[in-house]
Design an enzyme around this catalytic site. Structure first.
Site, PDB file in Angstrom:
ATOM      1  CD  GLU A 116      -0.237 -27.910  32.770  1.00  0.00           C
ATOM      2  OE1 GLU A 116       0.512 -26.547  31.596  1.00  0.00           O
ATOM      3  OE2 GLU A 116       0.001 -27.565  34.243  1.00  0.00           O
ATOM      4  CG  HIS A 140      -0.027 -33.177  32.960  1.00  0.00           C
ATOM      5  ND1 HIS A 140       1.371 -33.271  33.978  1.00  0.00           N
ATOM      6  CD2 HIS A 140      -0.885 -32.135  33.811  1.00  0.00           C
ATOM      7  CE1 HIS A 140       1.401 -32.642  34.284  1.00  0.00           C
ATOM      8  NE2 HIS A 140       0.330 -31.978  34.567  1.00  0.00           N
ATOM      9  CG  HIS A 142      -0.873 -33.736  39.551  1.00  0.00           C
ATOM     10  ND1 HIS A 142      -1.553 -32.861  39.891  1.00  0.00           N
ATOM     11  CD2 HIS A 142      -0.394 -33.269  38.548  1.00  0.00           C
ATOM     12  CE1 HIS A 142      -1.690 -31.719  38.738  1.00  0.00           C
ATOM     13  NE2 HIS A 142      -0.897 -32.580  38.025  1.00  0.00           N
ATOM     14  CD  GLU A 170       8.537 -56.849  31.497  1.00  0.00           C
ATOM     15  OE1 GLU A 170       7.803 -56.221  30.712  1.00  0.00           O
ATOM     16  OE2 GLU A 170       9.269 -57.929  31.338  1.00  0.00           O
ATOM     17  CG  HIS A 211       3.394 -30.109  37.988  1.00  0.00           C
ATOM     18  ND1 HIS A 211       2.566 -28.774  37.724  1.00  0.00           N
ATOM     19  CD2 HIS A 211       2.231 -30.969  37.717  1.00  0.00           C
ATOM     20  CE1 HIS A 211       1.800 -28.712  37.086  1.00  0.00           C
ATOM     21  NE2 HIS A 211       1.039 -29.697  37.083  1.00  0.00           N
TER      22      HIS A 211
END
Ligand code: 13P
Ligand code: ZN
Length: 274
Positions: A116, A140, A142, A170, A211
């Site tokens: 990525e 990134h 999951h 919040e 994803h």
């Protein structure tokens, strides 16, 4: 003294361990990049090796020419970053066109930066521009509840932002701009990188349908905190929808959201308010 004693490298490794501890990084899932400050590069430079070959990224970020990034390796496990950093993470240098990287430290044994990296790189490029150079971290992961919501909510920034803002008081303070949503796409290439970075011009977080989630920020605390806050809100949303079998008896109203924004001095994205 080795490179693993350099403060920024220690903090980077700690963030990887924290993400693993949260359960957001099954197997090789997720990736982390950090745009190093000039003085951090100099602290690390004595430990650099003869640089590898330049590798074209398929995307260009001219404003990142000459920058150095800490990155996780493709196929590497967050679980292994702390016990085996040399094989799990590395430092890459960007060329003077902003379209290729080469390895200067780590990623031992023929490893490469995360698949990525094009998405991280383009997100860095647009967030650096959007934040006057403040943004340094792209993360990134999951996280299960954010992913679960991509099966039951409409895949729009408005639907996700409103659901998350209303799931914990919040939230509007932590991400007043809201979150973007990328429809399902094949991961790991230029197409998803460009689609994500288009949204990151406006948002500091973007959901990838079915994803995961991308978050950005100026440092590890704020970026990890954003991932954590969004995932916790998603968890509350999933719990409330499940417990109520889809019926929500009461929630935070739009006027409540406006009142929070006023009290905390943040500007909410008006597109997402009724
Ligand atoms: P990498 O192992 O290449 O970082 O890929 C993991 C991932 O999460 C892909 O989206
Ligand atoms: Zn992923």
């Amino acid at each position: 003294m080795g490179i693993l004693d350099v403060e920024i490298v220690k903090k980077y490794i700690r963030m990887c361990t924290d993400g693993w501890d949260q359960g957001w990084h099954e197997r090789n899932g997720g990736n982390l990049t950090y745009r190093m400050k000039a003085e951090e590069v100099e602290e690390c430079r004595p430990f650099f090796r003869e640089p590898g070959e330049w590798v074209n990224m398929g995307v260009t970020g001219a404003n990142l020419a000459g920058e150095y990034f800490l990155t996780t390796g493709s196929g590497k496990y967050f679980r292994n970053v702390e016990p085996d950093p040399e094989h799990s993470i590395g430092i890459v240098e960007i060329n003077d066109k902003g379209d290729a990287w080469r390895i200067v430290w780590g990623l031992e044994g023929g490893a490469k930066p995360t698949s990525e990296f094009p998405s991280h790189f383009m997100n860095h490029s647009v967030r650096v521009a959007a934040t006057n150079g403040e943004c340094r971290v792209i993360y990134h992961a999951h996280p299960a509840n954010v992913i679960a919501l991509t099966y039951v909510l409409p895949l729009t920034a408005r639907d996700f932002t409103r659901a998350l803002w209303k799931s914990a008081t919040e939230c509007p303070v932590v991400f007043p701009g809201g979150v973007g949503v990328v429809p399902w796409m094949v991961p790991g290439g230029a197409d998803i990188a460009l689609a994500t970075s288009e949204l990151m011009k406006e948002y500091d977080a973007a959901v990838w349908a079915h994803h995961g989630l991308f978050c950005s920020g100026p440092d590890f605390d704020i970026t990890f905190g954003l991932m954590h806050t969004i995932e916790k809100a998603a968890q509350i949303c999933v719990l409330a929808l499940s417990a109520g079998q889809g019926n929500i008896r009461q929630t935070i109203s739009d006027d409540n959201l406006r009142a929070i924004a006023k009290e905390f001095g943040v500007t909410l994205n008006e597109n997402f308010l009724d």
